[in-house]
Design an enzyme around this catalytic site. Structure first.
Site, PDB file in Angstrom:
ATOM      1  N   LEU A  38       0.824  -1.215   0.000  1.00 30.61           N
ATOM      2  CA  LEU A  38       0.000   0.000   0.000  1.00 30.61           C
ATOM      3  C   LEU A  38       0.856   1.261   0.000  1.00 30.61           C
ATOM      4  O   LEU A  38       0.660   2.177   0.805  1.00 30.61           O
ATOM      5  CB  LEU A  38      -0.976   0.012   1.174  1.00 30.61           C
ATOM      6  CG  LEU A  38      -2.080  -1.056   1.142  1.00 30.61           C
ATOM      7  CD1 LEU A  38      -3.022  -0.879   2.317  1.00 30.61           C
ATOM      8  CD2 LEU A  38      -2.858  -1.011  -0.177  1.00 30.61           C
ATOM      9  N   ILE A  63       7.087  -7.373  -0.393  1.00 34.08           N
ATOM     10  CA  ILE A  63       7.681  -8.621  -0.880  1.00 34.08           C
ATOM     11  C   ILE A  63       9.095  -8.797  -0.337  1.00 34.08           C
ATOM     12  O   ILE A  63       9.643  -9.902  -0.379  1.00 34.08           O
ATOM     13  CB  ILE A  63       7.704  -8.685  -2.425  1.00 34.08           C
ATOM     14  CG1 ILE A  63       8.459  -7.493  -3.027  1.00 34.08           C
ATOM     15  CG2 ILE A  63       6.286  -8.753  -2.970  1.00 34.08           C
ATOM     16  CD1 ILE A  63       8.643  -7.586  -4.533  1.00 34.08           C
ATOM     17  N   GLU A  87       7.556  -0.744  -8.250  1.00 33.57           N
ATOM     18  CA  GLU A  87       7.484   0.685  -8.522  1.00 33.57           C
ATOM     19  C   GLU A  87       7.561   0.817 -10.036  1.00 33.57           C
ATOM     20  O   GLU A  87       8.434   0.218 -10.673  1.00 33.57           O
ATOM     21  CB  GLU A  87       8.648   1.415  -7.869  1.00 33.57           C
ATOM     22  CG  GLU A  87       8.647   1.363  -6.349  1.00 33.57           C
ATOM     23  CD  GLU A  87       7.635   2.318  -5.737  1.00 33.57           C
ATOM     24  OE1 GLU A  87       7.105   3.174  -6.480  1.00 33.57           O
ATOM     25  OE2 GLU A  87       7.375   2.205  -4.529  1.00 33.57           O
ATOM     26  N   SER A  88       6.639   1.597 -10.637  1.00 33.36           N
ATOM     27  CA  SER A  88       6.513   1.481 -12.087  1.00 33.36           C
ATOM     28  C   SER A  88       6.481   2.800 -12.858  1.00 33.36           C
ATOM     29  O   SER A  88       6.315   2.773 -14.079  1.00 33.36           O
ATOM     30  CB  SER A  88       5.236   0.692 -12.424  1.00 33.36           C
ATOM     31  OG  SER A  88       4.083   1.399 -12.010  1.00 33.36           O
ATOM     32  N   THR A 137       7.922  -5.618 -18.062  1.00 33.10           N
ATOM     33  CA  THR A 137       7.550  -4.544 -18.986  1.00 33.10           C
ATOM     34  C   THR A 137       8.382  -4.597 -20.261  1.00 33.10           C
ATOM     35  O   THR A 137       9.512  -5.104 -20.258  1.00 33.10           O
ATOM     36  CB  THR A 137       7.770  -3.176 -18.304  1.00 33.10           C
ATOM     37  OG1 THR A 137       7.606  -2.127 -19.256  1.00 33.10           O
ATOM     38  CG2 THR A 137       9.176  -3.072 -17.725  1.00 33.10           C
ATOM     39  N   ASP A 138       7.836  -4.035 -21.338  1.00 32.15           N
ATOM     40  CA  ASP A 138       8.604  -3.941 -22.580  1.00 32.15           C
ATOM     41  C   ASP A 138       9.711  -2.895 -22.494  1.00 32.15           C
ATOM     42  O   ASP A 138      10.613  -2.871 -23.333  1.00 32.15           O
ATOM     43  CB  ASP A 138       7.697  -3.647 -23.773  1.00 32.15           C
ATOM     44  CG  ASP A 138       6.895  -2.356 -23.641  1.00 32.15           C
ATOM     45  OD1 ASP A 138       6.990  -1.684 -22.591  1.00 32.15           O
ATOM     46  OD2 ASP A 138       6.147  -2.023 -24.583  1.00 32.15           O
ATOM     47  N   GLU A 139       9.673  -2.057 -21.460  1.00 32.45           N
ATOM     48  CA  GLU A 139      10.678  -0.995 -21.352  1.00 32.45           C
ATOM     49  C   GLU A 139      12.081  -1.535 -21.088  1.00 32.45           C
ATOM     50  O   GLU A 139      13.068  -0.820 -21.279  1.00 32.45           O
ATOM     51  CB  GLU A 139      10.282   0.015 -20.282  1.00 32.45           C
ATOM     52  CG  GLU A 139       8.995   0.752 -20.622  1.00 32.45           C
ATOM     53  CD  GLU A 139       8.718   1.927 -19.708  1.00 32.45           C
ATOM     54  OE1 GLU A 139       9.664   2.639 -19.342  1.00 32.45           O
ATOM     55  OE2 GLU A 139       7.536   2.136 -19.374  1.00 32.45           O
ATOM     56  N   TYR A 162      13.881   3.041 -13.652  1.00 34.16           N
ATOM     57  CA  TYR A 162      12.764   2.090 -13.574  1.00 34.16           C
ATOM     58  C   TYR A 162      13.021   0.860 -14.433  1.00 34.16           C
ATOM     59  O   TYR A 162      12.980  -0.274 -13.954  1.00 34.16           O
ATOM     60  CB  TYR A 162      11.456   2.763 -14.005  1.00 34.16           C
ATOM     61  CG  TYR A 162      10.397   1.767 -14.406  1.00 34.16           C
ATOM     62  CD1 TYR A 162       9.932   0.811 -13.500  1.00 34.16           C
ATOM     63  CD2 TYR A 162       9.854   1.760 -15.692  1.00 34.16           C
ATOM     64  CE1 TYR A 162       8.973  -0.118 -13.863  1.00 34.16           C
ATOM     65  CE2 TYR A 162       8.892   0.848 -16.064  1.00 34.16           C
ATOM     66  CZ  TYR A 162       8.450  -0.091 -15.151  1.00 34.16           C
ATOM     67  OH  TYR A 162       7.508  -1.020 -15.514  1.00 34.16           O
ATOM     68  N   LYS A 166      13.728  -3.154 -13.411  1.00 36.98           N
ATOM     69  CA  LYS A 166      12.911  -4.274 -13.890  1.00 36.98           C
ATOM     70  C   LYS A 166      13.753  -5.264 -14.695  1.00 36.98           C
ATOM     71  O   LYS A 166      13.542  -6.479 -14.606  1.00 36.98           O
ATOM     72  CB  LYS A 166      11.747  -3.758 -14.741  1.00 36.98           C
ATOM     73  CG  LYS A 166      10.661  -3.054 -13.952  1.00 36.98           C
ATOM     74  CD  LYS A 166       9.981  -3.986 -12.949  1.00 36.98           C
ATOM     75  CE  LYS A 166       9.096  -5.018 -13.624  1.00 36.98           C
ATOM     76  NZ  LYS A 166       8.359  -5.845 -12.619  1.00 36.98           N
ATOM     77  N   ASN A 192      -0.197  -0.564 -20.303  1.00 44.57           N
ATOM     78  CA  ASN A 192      -1.566  -0.925 -19.931  1.00 44.57           C
ATOM     79  C   ASN A 192      -2.411   0.323 -19.700  1.00 44.57           C
ATOM     80  O   ASN A 192      -1.910   1.370 -19.311  1.00 44.57           O
ATOM     81  CB  ASN A 192      -1.559  -1.740 -18.637  1.00 44.57           C
ATOM     82  CG  ASN A 192      -1.285  -3.214 -18.850  1.00 44.57           C
ATOM     83  OD1 ASN A 192      -1.938  -4.072 -18.263  1.00 44.57           O
ATOM     84  ND2 ASN A 192      -0.302  -3.536 -19.678  1.00 44.57           N
TER      85      ASN A 192
END
Length: 355
Positions: A38, A63, A87-88, A137-139, A162, A166, A192
């Site tokens: 949260l 996590i 974190e995105s 992610t595709d990034e 970021y 990832k 998305n």
């Protein structure tokens, strides 16, 4: 709950995770244990409809908390872990990269270690059928020129804190398959959009600002291109990978909807002109304001989702036009949710200007 299949979903109060949790409960036959820290983008309002459902168990935590994750695995004995926790937001990673390293890299490491310990204790069918699905992610692939598509074999070339965090987590997941034989799966998705998205991202931000007559900030000339994936289609894809994906494999998930950022903003404005005929801000395109581009802004992303189609029979059901219409209508009809999620943790400020 013993007759239900249990899955542990991390980050299940966020945008994609929340949509996934709601979909699993609606499908039936599944008990979801939902672990979420949260942080600013996690929102229990998204889960309001299942807060009293015995098929949904919410646990507050990170996590990276090994004791908590170990407890949840021992207590609930899940058949799979789906890791959405991350974190995105690229702009936030430019301003404050440490949180991205802590959650996306170190947090994923701790989750993998807990899952490996748990999986090795399983026996028989439970051991053989267990899956760890890591949502990415595709990034991580960097940026494309005017042509071409990212495939599962594209080299990793992340360009922001970021995407680098990832990419590191993706490599860890791959290593746990090749080193320990752990049955992992990785999905790399395109941008998305849909209900319950935190209003710092392009589509909800533009929708909210336009409704209230605020400036609509567009980076640079708005020429950056993204492949847009409706969140419900993404959730369906994850289900297919869990059901039939081959351990150790990567699956790219895209919406076949390449649009420039300016095209997206124009379409939202036109939809609002139609849906809000009495708005004093019509035509909403007059609110568009071009702002300085952010550092390291990738020019184009595009996903080749052919492997998902060939091997798992998945294709997106929504076009960009149908999905965006549903999305804009959802935000118009859910202003209470929008107001509560923006109650002070985020105020639409410009992030990602640090150089």
């Amino acid at each position: 709950m013993s007759e239900l299949k249990t899955i542990l979903v991390t980050g299940g109060a966020g945008f994609i995770g929340g949509n996934f949790v709601l979909r699993q409960i609606a499908r039936g036959g599944i008990h979801v244990v939902n672990l979420d820290a949260l942080t600013y983008a996690g929102n229990l309002d998204t889960l309001e409809s299942v807060k009293d459902d015995p098929r949904h168990t919410f646990a507050l935590g990170s996590i990276g908390d090994r004791n908590l994750v170990d407890y949840l695995l021992d207590r609930h004995q899940p058949a799979a872990i789906v890791n959405f926790a991350a974190e995105s937001h690229v702009d936030r990673s430019i301003d404050s990269p440490e949180a991205f390293i802590q959650t996306n890299l170190l947090g994923t490491f701790q989750l993998l270690e807990a899952a490996r310990k748990y999986w090795r204790r399983l026996s028989g069918a439970a051991h053989d059928q267990f899956r760890f699905l890591h949502v990415s992610t595709d990034e991580v692939y960097g940026t494309l020129g005017e042509t071409g598509f990212f495939t599962e074999d594209s080299p990793y070339q992340p360009n922001s804190p970021y995407s680098a965090s990832k990419a590191g987590s993706d490599h860890l997941v791959r290593a746990y398959f090749h080193t320990y034989g752990m049955p992992v799966l990785t999905t790399n998705c395109s941008n998305n959009y849909g209900p319950y998205q935190f209003p710092e991202k392009l589509i909800p931000l533009i929708t909210q600002n336009a409704m209230h007559g605020k400036p609509l900030p567009v980076y640079g000339t708005g020429s950056n291109i993204r492949d847009w994936l409706y969140v419900e289609d993404h959730c369906r894809a994850i289900e297919r990978v869990l059901e039939a994906g081959t351990p150790g494999q990567v699956y790219n998930i895209g919406g076949n909807n390449e649009k420039t950022n300016l095209d997206v903003v124009h379409t939202i404005c036109d939809l609002l002109d139609e849906m809000l005929p009495d708005s004093p801000h019509r035509p909403h395109r007059q609110l568009i304001t071009f702002v300085a581009d952010r550092p390291g802004h990738d020019q184009r992303y595009a996903i080749d989702a052919g492997k998902m189609r060939r091997e798992l029979g998945w294709e997106p059901l929504e076009t960009f036009e149908t999905g965006l219409r549903k999305t804009v209508r959802w935000y118009l009809d859910n202003q209470t949710w929008c107001g509560r999620v923006m109650d002070g943790s985020y105020r639409g400020e410009r992030l990602g200007l640090e150089r």
